[in-house]
Design a protein around this motif. Structure first.
Motif, PDB file in Angstrom:
ATOM      1  N   ILE A 103     -26.579   9.620 -30.961  1.00 19.38           N
ATOM      2  CA  ILE A 103     -27.589   8.573 -30.478  1.00 19.38           C
ATOM      3  C   ILE A 103     -27.209   7.239 -30.076  1.00 19.38           C
ATOM      4  N   ALA A 104     -26.089   6.901 -30.589  1.00 16.28           N
ATOM      5  CA  ALA A 104     -25.417   5.792 -30.409  1.00 16.28           C
ATOM      6  C   ALA A 104     -24.773   6.113 -28.959  1.00 16.28           C
ATOM      7  N   TYR A 105     -23.978   7.199 -28.842  1.00 13.42           N
ATOM      8  CA  TYR A 105     -23.465   7.509 -27.325  1.00 13.42           C
ATOM      9  C   TYR A 105     -24.472   7.474 -26.380  1.00 13.42           C
ATOM     10  N   GLN A 106     -25.601   8.097 -26.788  1.00 14.14           N
ATOM     11  CA  GLN A 106     -26.571   8.387 -25.501  1.00 14.14           C
ATOM     12  C   GLN A 106     -27.089   6.947 -25.316  1.00 14.14           C
ATOM     13  N   SER A 107     -27.435   5.986 -26.216  1.00 15.30           N
ATOM     14  CA  SER A 107     -27.761   4.694 -25.693  1.00 15.30           C
ATOM     15  C   SER A 107     -26.872   3.917 -25.146  1.00 15.30           C
ATOM     16  N   ALA A 108     -25.515   4.081 -25.316  1.00 24.13           N
ATOM     17  CA  ALA A 108     -24.476   3.394 -24.416  1.00 24.13           C
ATOM     18  C   ALA A 108     -24.265   4.211 -22.986  1.00 24.13           C
TER      19      ALA A 108
END
Length: 396
Positions: A375-380
């Motif tokens: 989720i963190a990488y998707q957001s980035a």
């Protein structure tokens, strides 16, 4: 440092690095040649709109272009061919002229065989009236002239002029020929001529690969195109990019179309800037010079945008690389912690039901960590993809 500050720092760092590489027409280290897929997408930037659309239709329909073992290698062959022709005209010694003429003839024959393979392949293009009609109806038929234009464009596939493996092989071959010629002529009446011919042939060859610390390119435009193609290859070959974790992001960004649009704008910019440079050299009036320089300055923003588009691809590639490393680490911990049914079976046989439950919760927590990380990488990724798609939509 806050997450937002880290994000901005990363964006700035990657943008500066991409710009530095382009302005110096050199990339640190040694890199592979582009894939055929990336080469064809970049070549589309040299073609007219109808041909580009047909190539897009062929790609989506799974229709390929004949392979000749790498279009990056084709670019190197073409460069060496033109260099051999030039050297055969400029080298003064007779042995040197003979060598370069022979080499030019040899490379010319190989180039023609590649042209025939790409342009006339019956396995890749409709052969016969009915097959051509069917392909035209499907929008995947390339006329002979379009195939010729495609082959001409593929000869411009960006590739390092030094540092690439094939480039070093060519240097080594020239160096070997030069040394053998010099040795054969020693202690003979032709010694002086042999040394001159060896010097002419071997001039410019890099005999020590360790001395090549970077890949150099023809100009900043080739450097930018090569970077874009390399990033396409990196992202497109990433299993994580094609996983369910980034399904939404894949739907937001058509990598192939983005690479073609970058190539199209870069090719147009290089052509226009070249024409303006010629006009600048041919103009003597102050008002004319001022007008031309003004048009050149107006195009600086186009170059800046192209650099940022490639930098955005670089940020996506960087994020995917980091995500893959972290995912492998988490999965390794999961495997070591759970060992699946083997540990459960052993615990069940020992009667320690409480430990079994704790272990199951631990494994579940680890998978929760994977989801949080993704989720963190998707957001980035969202910000970089949004930036790329905003440029594309702004041009359409």
């Amino acid at each position: 440092m806050s997450e937002s500050a880290q994000h901005e720092e990363r964006r700035a760092r990657i943008s500066v690095e991409v710009r530095r590489w382009c302005e110096h027409a050199a990339i640190d280290g040694s890199h592979d040649l582009l894939s055929d897929a990336a080469a064809v997408l970049i070549a589309a930037g040299y073609l007219d709109a109808p041909t580009r659309q047909i190539l897009t239709n062929r790609r989506r329909a799974g229709r390929t272009i004949p392979s000749i073992g790498g279009f990056g290698a084709l670019r190197l062959l073409v460069d060496e061919y033109h260099q051999a022709v030039r050297r055969s005209d400029t080298v003064r010694s007779r042995p040197g002229q003979l060598y370069y003429k022979h080499r030019a003839t040899e490379l010319g024959r190989k180039l023609e065989s590649y042209r025939s393979a790409v342009v006339t392949s019956t396995a890749h293009y409709g052969n016969g009236v009915w097959a051509m009609r069917r392909d035209r109806r499907l929008g995947v038929h390339l006329d002979l002239g379009q195939r010729e234009a495609l082959f001409e464009a593929l000869q411009r596939t960006p590739a390092p002029t030094t540092g690439a493996p094939l480039g070093r092989v060519g240097d080594f071959a020239r160096g070997t020929v030069a040394r053998r010629l010099s040795q054969a002529a020693e202690k003979t009446p032709m010694a002086a001529m042999g040394r001159r011919a060896a010097d002419a042939i071997g001039r410019g060859a890099v005999h020590d690969p360790d001395k090549v610390a970077e890949d150099k390119f023809t100009d900043r435009y080739d450097t930018l195109l090569y970077l874009a193609g390399t990033l396409f290859d990196q992202i497109d070959s990433s299993p994580l990019w094609h996983s369910g974790h980034f399904e939404v992001q894949r739907s937001q960004l058509d990598l192939a179309e983005e690479l073609t649009q970058i190539a199209l704008d870069t090719v147009d910019l290089r052509g226009i800037m070249g024409e303006l440079d010629e006009a600048l050299r041919a103009t003597s009036s102050e008002s004319g010079l001022k007008q031309i320089r003004g048009r050149q300055s107006a195009l600086h923003s186009v170059w800046d945008q192209l650099v940022e588009r490639v930098a955005a691809l670089a940020r996506i590639g960087d994020l995917l690389s980091r995500a893959e490393v972290q995912l492998r680490s988490v999965l390794a911990v999961n495997k070591a912690a759970s060992l699946d049914d083997r540990i459960d079976d052993l615990i069940a046989r020992s009667g320690d039901r409480e430990l079994s439950a704790e272990n199951t919760h631990y494994v579940g927590d680890q998978f929760d960590g994977v989801e949080e990380m993704m989720i963190a990488y998707q957001s980035a990724l969202y910000g970089d993809i949004a930036e790329l798609t905003s440029w594309s939509s702004g041009q359409s």
